[in-house]
Scaffold this active site. Structure first.
Site, mmCIF file in Angstrom:
data_model
loop_
_atom_site.group_PDB
_atom_site.id
_atom_site.type_symbol
_atom_site.label_atom_id
_atom_site.label_comp_id
_atom_site.label_asym_id
_atom_site.label_seq_id
_atom_site.Cartn_x
_atom_site.Cartn_y
_atom_site.Cartn_z
ATOM 1 N N SER A 34 0.990 -1.187 -0.078
ATOM 2 C CA SER A 34 0.054 -0.118 -0.079
ATOM 3 C C SER A 34 0.820 1.167 -0.015
ATOM 4 O O SER A 34 1.975 1.227 0.535
ATOM 5 C CB SER A 34 -0.845 -0.069 1.350
ATOM 6 O OG SER A 34 -1.372 1.193 1.474
ATOM 7 N N TYR A 36 -0.354 0.007 10.310
ATOM 8 C CA TYR A 36 -0.809 -0.426 9.043
ATOM 9 C C TYR A 36 0.437 -0.065 7.957
ATOM 10 O O TYR A 36 0.686 -1.135 7.261
ATOM 11 C CB TYR A 36 -2.089 0.253 8.504
ATOM 12 C CG TYR A 36 -2.709 -0.124 7.137
ATOM 13 C CD1 TYR A 36 -3.053 -1.516 6.923
ATOM 14 C CD2 TYR A 36 -2.377 0.698 6.059
ATOM 15 C CE1 TYR A 36 -3.497 -1.798 5.700
ATOM 16 C CE2 TYR A 36 -3.110 0.265 5.012
ATOM 17 C CZ TYR A 36 -3.339 -0.840 4.661
ATOM 18 O OH TYR A 36 -3.943 -1.401 3.330
#
Length: 308
Positions: free
Chosen positions: A159, A185
């Protein structure tokens, strides 16, 4: 000057565009998290090109429904469902033990994003445990099957959040720093990128090509944990469809010119440029650091040994 790998595709391309004209007959694929979001469309694209596809999912009821839909839309009846809970090593080991024969394509797509602070049975922070370590356990367990394929593709989903920072090897589980779901994350997605770097180094001689991908901003249930405050603070993304988000992972799984070219980070169906400070695109140096990748591999092996 480094020449980046480019393809005829871009951010507007879909997974169907990427596999148009491809024949994957005889190839076997696993797509994790294929009961929702881009996982469905990656699986659909691979099945449409003739591959035998296994949907590795937590909710097998939802997986069965997706499998029926893919069979109906592609005419490919070799779409199967397997249970997989990446937070549970017993579940991961069960899928590995049940697999027989070669594996040509493994797409590590499943993930969790921005949950409240939680830990798995090993006391590992949930995002690191699911997004990285569960997939690491699955992939290393399936390495013999990937090697048996002769020419296999390993695709891990990263990501642009990896830009938030490197893996903090001294505090993977936020014991000594305040828990921040975005930082956690980002750490997990840096880990998935580093995993591809080291997998390519270790396994290229086995015919495995490993790369990682940022699929782009897509509205899926991955963001179900986001608070209203966090949603309001996010940039005004130009969201893509699930079919567009599935394009780059599908390209890494199938594009012939990538054979043997691994350890790289892709976005918008092309190899990413180097991220510069203040930018939100491209790949950060810490996500491709070979020393960090090798260290993460050993740390991951140690964590698996301790958890079994």
């Amino acid at each position: 000057m480094t020449v980046l790998i480019t393809t005829p595709f871009n951010a507007d391309s879909t997974a169907a565009d990427v596999v148009a004209g491809r024949d994957l007959s005889g190839q076997r694929a696993i797509v994790t998290g294929a009961s929702s979001g881009i996982g469905i469309e990656i699986a659909r694209a691979l099945a449409s090109a003739g591959a035998e596809v296994t949907l590795a999912v937590r909710n097998t009821g939802a997986g069965d429904q997706v499998a029926r839909d893919i069979v109906a839309s592609t005419g490919n009846s070799t779409v199967r469902v397997a249970h997989l809970d990446l937070s549970d090593l017993t579940s991961v080991d069960a899928l590995v033990a049940a697999w027989s024969g070669p594996l040509h394509i493994l797409v590590n797509n499943a993930g969790v994003c921005f949950p409240p602070e939680t830990h798995n049975a090993q006391s590992l922070e949930t995002q690191f445990a699911v997004n990285h370590l569960g997939h690491f356990a699955l992939t290393t367990g399936l390495h013999p099957a990937l090697a048996a394929a002769g020419r296999a593709r390993l695709v891990t989903l990263s990501s642009d959040a990896h830009i938030y920072g490197p893996v903090d090897f001294n505090d993977l589980n936020f014991r000594d720093r305040p828990y921040n779901p975005a930082v956690a994350y980002g750490q997990s997605k840096t880990a998935t990128a580093l995993f591809a770097v080291e997998a390519q180094r270790r396994w290229s001689a086995d015919g495995v090509t490993a790369n990682t991908v940022h699929p782009g901003p897509i509205k899926t249930n991955l963001d179900r944990h986001l608070s209203a405050e966090t949603r309001a603070a996010l940039p005004d993304f130009d969201y893509r469809t699930a079919e567009q988000g599935a394009a780059t992972p599908t390209l890494l799984a199938t594009w012939p010119d990538l054979e043997g070219n691994g350890g790289m980070y892709f976005e918008n169906c092309n190899q990413a440029v180097r991220n510069e400070p203040g930018q939100s695109t491209g790949v950060a140096d810490h996500a491709l650091d070979p020393e960090a990748a090798e260290r993460l591999w050993q740390v991951s092996l140690d964590l698996l040994a301790a958890g079994r």
